[in-house]
Design an enzyme around this catalytic site. Structure first.
Site, short mmCIF file in Angstrom:
data_model
loop_
_atom_site.label_atom_id
_atom_site.label_comp_id
_atom_site.label_asym_id
_atom_site.label_seq_id
_atom_site.Cartn_x
_atom_site.Cartn_y
_atom_site.Cartn_z
CE LYS A 79 -4.23 -2.03 1.65
NZ LYS A 79 -5.28 -2.13 2.65
CE LYS B 288 -6.43 -8.87 -2.42
NZ LYS B 288 -6.50 -8.27 -1.11
CE LYS C 5 -13.52 -4.68 0.12
NZ LYS C 5 -12.72 -4.25 1.26
P1 TYM Z 1 -10.62 -6.47 3.29
O1 TYM Z 1 -11.72 -5.47 3.42
O2 TYM Z 1 -9.52 -6.17 2.35
O3 TYM Z 1 -11.22 -7.87 2.87
C1 TYM Z 1 -12.29 -8.45 3.59
C2 TYM Z 1 -12.16 -9.96 3.61
O4 TYM Z 1 -12.18 -10.49 2.28
C3 TYM Z 1 -11.05 -11.30 2.06
N1 TYM Z 1 -10.65 -11.15 0.65
C4 TYM Z 1 -10.48 -12.16 -0.20
N2 TYM Z 1 -10.61 -13.49 -0.04
C5 TYM Z 1 -10.37 -14.28 -1.12
N3 TYM Z 1 -10.01 -13.78 -2.34
C6 TYM Z 1 -9.89 -12.46 -2.54
N4 TYM Z 1 -9.57 -11.97 -3.74
C7 TYM Z 1 -10.13 -11.57 -1.44
N5 TYM Z 1 -10.09 -10.22 -1.29
C8 TYM Z 1 -10.40 -9.99 0.00
C9 TYM Z 1 -9.99 -10.77 3.02
O5 TYM Z 1 -9.00 -11.72 3.28
C10 TYM Z 1 -10.83 -10.44 4.22
O6 TYM Z 1 -11.07 -11.60 4.99
N6 TYM Z 1 -7.96 -5.63 7.40
C11 TYM Z 1 -9.11 -6.31 6.87
C12 TYM Z 1 -10.40 -5.92 7.56
C13 TYM Z 1 -10.37 -6.08 9.05
C14 TYM Z 1 -10.41 -7.31 9.77
C15 TYM Z 1 -10.40 -6.94 11.14
C16 TYM Z 1 -10.49 -8.65 9.36
C17 TYM Z 1 -10.32 -5.08 9.97
N7 TYM Z 1 -10.35 -5.59 11.21
C18 TYM Z 1 -10.44 -7.93 12.14
C19 TYM Z 1 -10.52 -9.63 10.38
C20 TYM Z 1 -10.50 -9.26 11.74
C21 TYM Z 1 -9.24 -5.98 5.41
O7 TYM Z 1 -8.75 -5.00 4.93
O8 TYM Z 1 -10.04 -6.83 4.72
#
Ligand code: TYM
Length: 336
Positions: A115, A197, A200
């Site tokens: 990032k 990957k 979003k």
């Molecule tokens: P974020 O918002 O990027 O993604 C949310 C969840 O989706 C999963 N994910 C994927 N899984 C499979 N293939 C993909 N292409 C893919 N893209 C995203 C991510 O692994 C995630 O599980 N930091 C975290 C959010 C967060 C969080 C937490 C998660 C904040 N606090 C506490 C768990 C526990 C994040 O940015 O996820």
């Protein structure tokens, strides 16, 4: 029997993608179904402030994500659903845990490095401190399992390290959590470039399926999905990334194993595999899209549910934060 605490969250950066759905939310739904689980799912709206957001659009997007959670089947009667920013204990615990986390550790985080490269003009402290806020989210609720996609596992490892470090000094104050990956689809790849990957924030609209995409759009994106120059179907993520990605997606949508899905698709042309996968995704997402539209028509209802979630999350979080404050020697407050 002691219930297991299941905790996870998504950032409201854009509409949920098929990657989020398969890698995370679909697994959350399975945890929610089991009586023996105590599920808590947040909207990580503080995390997404690490990049600039336009306030009006951001507020709308946060509420939209809450509606997407509900439309996918998360249920406020079974789980706690809430906005992270509405429970002040997250930021307070983050401060305390910051004091038990090393700058070198944060510098080594893969997402921080990625990032920082992507937002070179805005490498703010939040970007670097992001994993400690995530650790605070998880640790505040004494979480046992954290269902996520592969990309978040490093953050869960550091959460564990911080919890163990803290407990080594103060005794068993924090529950050390475990990350949990789904059997299939822990990393759904971009349809336009299956070596990276699905994300979003991908600027290529054909790379990502949004869970609110209309059926026609979904089919168009799948028909354009990049595969390879062979002409046979096999599951081999290293050598056949595009085809393997389609097979993973199809397997999750149909509830079948990868082996069964490969057998079902034996002899199909790539074009047919794309159509079959697109149709399965469109069928899976149709009720989500329809439910979402209905939910967004009654925003007061959404706000009421969010307030209920906030209160429940707040009460749980304050117990842990008090324990942590007590452990480090802060003076207890008299009132609630
Ligand atoms: P974020 O918002 O990027 O993604 C949310 C969840 O989706 C999963 N994910 C994927 N899984 C499979 N293939 C993909 N292409 C893919 N893209 C995203 C991510 O692994 C995630 O599980 N930091 C975290 C959010 C967060 C969080 C937490 C998660 C904040 N606090 C506490 C768990 C526990 C994040 O940015 O996820």
């Amino acid at each position: 029997m002691d219930k297991k605490v299941i905790y996870s969250a998504v950032q409201p950066t854009h509409c949920l993608t098929l990657g989020n759905y398969i890698g995370a939310l679909n697994n959350w739904l399975q945890y929610q179904q089991e009586e023996s689980n105590d599920c808590i799912f947040a909207i990580a709206d503080l995390h997404a402030l690490t990049v600039r957001q336009e306030p009006g659009a951001y507020r709308e997007r946060c509420l939209s994500l809450f509606a997407q959670y509900l439309a996918m089947g998360l249920d406020c009667d079974k789980s706690i659903l809430y906005f992270q920013s509405q429970v002040h204990q997250h930021a307070e615990l983050q401060w305390i845990l910051n004091c038990y986390t090393y700058v070198g550790e944060m510098n080594r985080m893969t997402q921080f490095k990625d990032k920082s490269a992507k937002h070179a003009d805005n490498i703010n402290m939040g970007l670097m401190d992001y994993p400690v806020l995530m650790a605070s989210d998880i640790l505040l609720y004494n979480s046992n399992y954290v269902p996520v996609g592969i990309d978040q596992m490093q953050h869960i490892e550091i959460t564990r390290d911080i919890a163990v470090r803290f407990n080594n000094i103060y005794g068993d104050v924090l529950t050390v959590p475990e990350g949990r990956l789904g059997k299939v689809g822990a990393k759904i790849m971009s349809l336009a470039d299956p070596t990276s990957k699905m994300s979003k924030s991908d600027p290529d609209v054909n790379a990502t399926i949004n869970v609110l995409d209309e059926e026609g759009v979904i089919m168009k994106k799948f028909k354009k999905a990049v595969t390879d120059c062979d002409n046979f179907i096999a599951y081999d993520p290293d050598r056949k990334a595009g085809v393997s990605n389609l097979l993973s997606i199809l397997a999750v949508c149909t509830g079948k194993s990868i082996e069964q899905t490969v057998a079902d698709c034996d002899g199909l042309m790539y074009g047919h595999l794309k159509v079959r996968t697109g149709e399965a995704v469109a069928a899976m997402l149709k009720p989500v899209r329809e439910g979402y539209k209905r939910l967004m028509e009654d925003k007061d209802y959404l706000y009421r549910l969010a307030e209920d979630g906030r209160q429940r999350a707040h009460d749980r979080a304050s117990v842990t934060l008090d324990r942590v404050k007590d452990a480090v020697g802060l003076i207890p407050r008299m009132g609630r």
